[in-house]
Design an enzyme around this catalytic site. Structure first.
Site, short mmCIF file in Angstrom:
data_model
loop_
_atom_site.label_atom_id
_atom_site.label_comp_id
_atom_site.label_asym_id
_atom_site.label_seq_id
_atom_site.Cartn_x
_atom_site.Cartn_y
_atom_site.Cartn_z
N ASP A 4 12.59 3.59 8.34
CA ASP A 4 13.87 3.64 7.65
C ASP A 4 13.60 3.36 6.18
O ASP A 4 13.46 2.22 5.77
CB ASP A 4 14.83 2.62 8.23
N LEU A 5 13.49 4.41 5.39
CA LEU A 5 13.15 4.24 3.98
C LEU A 5 14.31 3.75 3.14
O LEU A 5 14.22 2.73 2.47
CB LEU A 5 12.62 5.56 3.40
#
Length: 82
Positions: A4-5
């Site tokens: 999850d950037l």
């Protein structure tokens, strides 16, 4: 493996806020500073754009303009958190 950037490993603020500014400027509307647009990160973008533009029709146009810039430039303005 998935990462999850946005908001977890990288800061999406520059790309998102600058793309919103771009859209508002192209519509000849008031353009808040980047820091004044952080509330737009997270909620549905169309809803945020409607609050900024005042109508669904302008929010629709702003969303297209947002995507125009974000797809070419804003996407690459994420910064890794220290």
């Amino acid at each position: 493996v998935f990462f999850d950037l946005d908001g977890t490993l990288t800061n999406p603020k520059p790309g998102i806020t600058r793309s919103i500014q771009y859209a508002l400027e192209r519509l000849s509307l008031a353009v808040p500073d980047e820091d004044e647009l952080t509330w737009c990160i997270g909620p549905p973008l169309h809803a945020s754009l409607k609050k900024l533009t005042g109508t669904d029709a302008l929010a629709d146009r702003a969303l297209l303009l947002y995507r125009e810039r974000f797809g070419d430039v804003g996407l690459f303005e994420n910064e890794a958190y220290a």
